[in-house]
Design an enzyme around this catalytic site. Structure first.
Site, PDB file in Angstrom:
ATOM      1  N   GLY C  49       0.786  -1.229   0.000  1.00  0.00           N
ATOM      2  CA  GLY C  49       0.000   0.000   0.000  1.00  0.00           C
ATOM      3  C   GLY C  49       0.813   1.272   0.000  1.00  0.00           C
ATOM      4  N   ALA C  87      13.530  -4.595   3.667  1.00  0.00           N
ATOM      5  CA  ALA C  87      14.060  -4.211   4.981  1.00  0.00           C
ATOM      6  C   ALA C  87      13.110  -3.288   5.747  1.00  0.00           C
ATOM      7  CB  ALA C  87      15.444  -3.563   4.844  1.00  0.00           C
ATOM      8  N   ARG C  89      11.662  -0.700   5.020  1.00  0.00           N
ATOM      9  CA  ARG C  89      12.219   0.636   4.934  1.00  0.00           C
ATOM     10  C   ARG C  89      11.328   1.629   4.200  1.00  0.00           C
ATOM     11  NH1 ARG C  89      14.297   2.147   0.279  1.00  0.00           N
ATOM     12  NH2 ARG C  89      15.933   3.450   1.149  1.00  0.00           N
ATOM     13  N   GLY C 288       8.834   0.582  10.821  1.00  0.00           N
ATOM     14  CA  GLY C 288       8.486  -0.366   9.754  1.00  0.00           C
ATOM     15  C   GLY C 288       7.716  -1.555  10.299  1.00  0.00           C
ATOM     16  N   GLY C 290       6.297  -3.939   7.853  1.00  0.00           N
ATOM     17  CA  GLY C 290       6.045  -4.853   6.737  1.00  0.00           C
ATOM     18  C   GLY C 290       6.476  -6.277   6.985  1.00  0.00           C
ATOM     19  N   GLU C 291       7.704  -6.467   7.416  1.00  0.00           N
ATOM     20  CA  GLU C 291       8.238  -7.829   7.470  1.00  0.00           C
ATOM     21  C   GLU C 291       7.945  -8.545   8.770  1.00  0.00           C
ATOM     22  OE1 GLU C 291      12.303  -7.663   5.038  1.00  0.00           O
ATOM     23  OE2 GLU C 291      12.160  -6.146   6.593  1.00  0.00           O
TER      24      GLU C 291
END
Lengths: 450, 158, 335
Positions: C49, C87, C89, C288, C290-291
């Site tokens: 997104g 990452a 980021r 972050g 995401g991961e």
């Protein structure tokens, strides 16, 4: 928590690309078609390790509909490594193999033809003369003196500043482990896994009249891919025009710069647009994976639950080439102690080469594996010494102002707060002294090494 | 091989197309007719992203020979809604953030449509069962199931 | 022969940005004659997104309506460098670069507005595309008028350049001393499982997590990451391997027929809460996310299996076969 209320930031506005996605109007790379476009298929190594004595492409070249065959001699700078952009050395991977093959599925030559079916059929006509050698697959064997060196520099590990592993040394592990009430050990390992985005790798390259190349790519990193491709092609980056930014899932699997250079060479050689899209089988068996990792933890723990010493040995299976693994192992090293205040830490993290498809970046790599081991180890400690699972974490959790083993002072810590919130979420009542803990209570775990 | 001509009703319109005899319906839709909503995820019948409706039944278009579509009625995602006039399932997927990378969305929506056309009031387990052949690597399926349940609720209220 | 219930927890951190830093991203913003703002990026949306959250950040920083911001990303001819999406980021790096660019564009806009309104730029307020003099709201104009005036009356540009770089940290090869991250996000997951001691099968019943992610730009999309990560983590813990007999290559996978990932039928109950403790260097305090969401479920599930049946299976994936072998070994030890 005192978060300042903002305007549009913090609102769950709908996705800008959402309507395109649900109506099928979003253009992905495989939706790009050009008139006169050629198709590329790769001839790959059928074995895990061997010496190439001959690559006979004559039958494939003569096959009706085949326009050209791309081999190593067509690649201006055939030996590369993608992280050369951040200083990783040496170049260890050929774009197309020509001396030896290092893994099952390694690219050898590319068939470029009028249709995808013709390219696939002609790929089967390339005659490979490869002398098979026994593959090195097990990491412990790979780093033992008995293993043949599969890397040109004479051993099977990445060399970090002259060492065959990354080191983390903090405090005095050897002394502290003698003073521990309990020594608790654990082994943790992970098998390689696949990114499995629903969209496979795909690249379309169109040569432009001015000599530039328009490159449609589903890379996760356009400039990184452009600059690496330019190095391989030995052309200025400005000759490439990368178009992308819309990807059907990546998870780290689409930063290897693996389709663009060869597709560019095919387009330059033929003067026509070329598409190369990977099959699911290529994605599963030939694209990079998450690395297999083996970790051994040795912890010194006091009766009151404080961890006073932690030693970790970790082997990460990079497969045949660097790709992103030397970086991943370094990130892994920094995360192997976990988010806990431990005054004496010793970590040895190895990036090991084997005759397997290269491993590379994948969602959280380096950290995912470390946190898996750390959190199982924390539970093992709790069970061994008879302490509550919540308490063992809360008393050892790092606090703001304390020193991490990498010698960075902790800031932005909220491990304690998420533990407390998780307990609340499932309706578990933490004892008052644990509920009262805070990441801002510097002395809360007796940590004085900030 | 000689090319052959197949004729089918595609999204309501009679369509004739010259194909190679062994081409899949997916290839014909995407590469001859340039209807790109139907996605190619595996070509092995394993992911469901190429799902289209053949006479109202969900079919993996990568596994169906286009020649067999002769005389049949084919519906692709393009045939059920547009950005200006979204199908209720498309609108619900959008509202619920059920599309992340979007690559599985066309197949998911077509599989869901096939279900709702037959059973307008499925429960969550029945919805999940109907989608079990469609893989998504991004969403974890929860928003997708929520979106379809929204449409079921709307249809009950209507 | 019975099914055993177990509960396990795992608490994790996750670094934002490339290890050691050194990973810049740039952004350019320019204003169109009628007040639209185009944000030019070479960044990639993998489905998380980015295109949407960057539009939110740009609109917030510029002080203009969300709909007047265009995010144009994914073309190296039209936008400056971005290191890429990995990452955890992108939101942190791209967001910071966009705020820097927006601040410069906003200042240029207000300089023209000040000239047009005969006021000092520092006395002007720009909110949601409207511009007025502080303390005198009747003295007002809007971005549309100022943009037109800038283009056709004053010949001034309204644009901005932005970059974010965490300079690359050194790493001491003897001690490992380094600065590995920009900030750290955190999460704790509680897994509840049911283990069948006859078949070795594991059913994950529930994954409940508390996340701390700095600030959420778009809460539904943060939740999207949390839910998807829970399922990917569960899959990593229990299902996935390219080489079932690793390190041997036998029976390697070719398709989704052998490489098993969850379907809609395999989803446990997933719940989450999100805490916000803004980071010092993220855009509006972002960290972050995401991961990391695929991480804590893995050890939480393995710990829950131990809680259920008292065996450690710490070689992923935890297949029924491994569970049964561990149970057999345990029963041999106790007899």
């Amino acid at each position: 928590m005192g978060v300042k209320q903002l305007g549009i930031v913090g609102q769950s506005v709908k996705r800008r690309d959402g309507i395109g996605h649900v109506t099928g109007q979003t253009q992905y790379v495989d939706d790009v078609f050009y008139t006169g476009m050629l198709w590329l298929k790769m001839v790959r190594s059928p074995i895990s390790r061997g010496i190439i004595h001959g690559i006979d492409t004559s039958k494939a070249e003569a096959f009706p509909g085949v326009v050209t065959v791309v081999t190593a001699k067509d690649v201006p700078n055939n030996w590369y490594t993608i992280l050369c952009l951040i200083g990783v050395e040496p170049n260890d991977e050929p774009v197309l193999a020509h001396e030896e093959v290092m893994y099952f599925g390694e690219p050898i030559c590319a068939i470029v033809a009028e249709t995808e079916a013709i390219a696939a059929e002609a790929a089967g006509l390339v005659k490979l003369d490869i002398e098979e050698l026994p593959p090195v697959l097990d990491m412990e064997f790979a780093i033992s003196p008995d293993a043949p060196a599969i890397k040109k520099w004479g051993n099977n590990t990445f060399m970090y500043d002259g060492y065959n592993h990354r080191k983390l040394r903090f405090g005095d592990f050897e002394k502290a482990i003698q003073q521990a009430d309990h020594v608790i050990e654990g082994d943790y390992s992970l098998s390689p896994i696949e990114h499995a985005p629903i969209e496979t790798h795909c690249c379309v390259v169109k040569p432009e009249p001015d000599g530039r190349l328009t490159v449609h790519s589903n890379t996760q990193a356009l400039y990184f891919t452009m600059d690496n491709t330019a190095i391989i092609l030995q052309v200025p980056s400005q000759r490439l025009h990368m178009i992308g930014g819309t990807v059907g899932g990546g998870f780290g699997g689409k930063v290897d710069v693996i389709t663009e250079p060869i597709t560019c060479i095919a387009a330059m050689k033929t003067g026509r647009p070329v598409k190369w899209r990977w099959t699911r089988e290529e994605e599963m068996r030939k694209s990079s994976t998450r690395a297999g990792v083996k970790m051994h933890y040795t912890d010194g723990v006091m009766k009151d639950g404080r961890i006073i010493a932690r030693k970790v040995r970790s082997l990460e299976d990079s497969g045949a080439y660097h790709r992103h693994s030397p970086y991943g192992v370094q990130k892994h090293m920094a995360n192997l102690p976990g988010p806990y205040t431990i005054p004496n830490v010793w970590v040895d993290a190895y990036c090991v080469y084997t005759n397997r498809q290269p491993s590379s970046a994948m969602r959280g790599f380096g950290v995912t594996e470390a946190t898996f081991a750390v959190e199982c180890q924390m539970e093992r400690i709790a069970r061994t010494i008879g302490m509550d699972s919540w308490e063992i974490r809360l008393i050892n959790a790092y606090r703001n102002g304390q020193m991490r083993p990498v010698r960075k002072v902790v800031e932005d810590a909220t491990l304690i707060e998420t533990i407390q919130a998780a307990a609340e979420l499932i309706g578990y009542e933490l004892p008052a002294h644990l509920k009262a803990m805070s990441s801002d209570d510097y002395a809360g775990n007796g940590g004085h090494h900030g | 091989m000689e090319s052959i001509t197949v004729t089918f009703k595609l999204n309501g319109k009679t369509t004739a197309v010259a194909i190679e005899p062994l081409e899949s319906l997916r290839t014909v839709l995407r590469e001859h007719l340039h209807l790109h909503a139907t996605k190619a995820g595996c070509g092995q019948g394993g992911c469901g992203s190429c799902t289209v409706l053949v006479n109202g039944e969900p079919v993996l278009s990568c596994l169906m020979l286009a020649a067999l579509a002769d005389g049949q009625e084919i519906t692709t995602l393009e045939g059920i809604g547009t950005p200006q006039h979204m199908h209720p399932l498309q609108a619900a997927f959008f509202d619920r953030f059920a599309a992340q990378c979007g690559y599985c969305s066309p197949g998911m929506i077509m599989a869901a449509k096939a279900l709702l056309d037959k059973n307008p009031h499925p429960n969550r387990a029945e919805i999940a069962e109907a989608l079990a052949g469609n893989l998504c690597r991004c969403t974890g399926y929860v928003t997708i199931l929520d979106a379809i349940e929204d449409v079921v609720t709307q249809m009950q209220e209507a | 022969m019975a099914k055993h219930y177990g509960r396990g927890i795992a608490a994790v951190n996750y670094p934002t940005g490339m290890n050691l830093g050194g990973d810049p991203t740039q952004a350019l913003i320019f204003c169109q004659p009628t007040g639209g703002f185009s944000v030019k990026l070479a960044s990639t949306d993998l489905g998380q997104g980015l295109k949407t959250v960057i539009a939110q950040i740009a609109a917030e920083a510029l002080g203009v309506p969300f709909d007047s911001v265009i995010v144009d990303t994914g073309d190296t001819d039209s936008a400056p460098h971005c290191m890429g999406t990995f990452a955890s980021r992108a939101t942190h790096r791209v967001g910071n670069a966009v705020i820097m660019a927006a601040n410069e564009a906003r200042k240029a806009l207000l300089d023209v507005a000040a000239e047009e309104m005969e006021a000092a730029p520092e006395d002007l307020v720009l909110e949601n595309g409207e511009i007025y003099v502080k303390g005198a709201p009747e003295r007002k104009t809007n971005v549309f008028n100022v943009a037109l005036a800038a283009h056709f009356k004053y010949g001034k540009t309204i644009s901005g350049r932005g970059i974010y770089l965490k300079q690359k940290s050194s790493l001491d090869p003897e001690t490992g001393a380094c600065d590995p991250d920009s900030t750290e996000a955190h999460a704790t997951t509680v897994a509840e499982v049911e283990v069948d001691d006859e078949t070795g099968e594991i059913k994950v019943l529930r994954l409940a997590s508390a996340y701390e992610v700095g600030r959420q730009i778009n809460p539904e999309m943060v939740k999207g990451q949390i839910v998807s990560g829970a399922v990917m983590g569960m899959s990593h813990a229990l299902m996935e391997t390219v080489f079932p007999y690793y390190p041997a290559l036998d029976h390697h996978t070719y398709s989704f027929g052998e490489y098993i990932i969850p379907t809609a039928l395999d989803i446990p109950e997933i719940e989450s809460v999100v805490l916000e403790y803004p980071s010092s260097n993220g855009p509006y305090g972002v960290k972050g996310v995401g991961e990391m969401t695929a991480n804590s479920p893995i050890p939480a599930i393995v710990n829950a299996i131990y809680d259920a049946v008292g065996v450690w299976v710490t070689d992923l994936p935890v297949t029924p076969e491994k569970v049964l072998r561990a149970l057999e070994e345990k029963s041999l030890e106790t007899h």
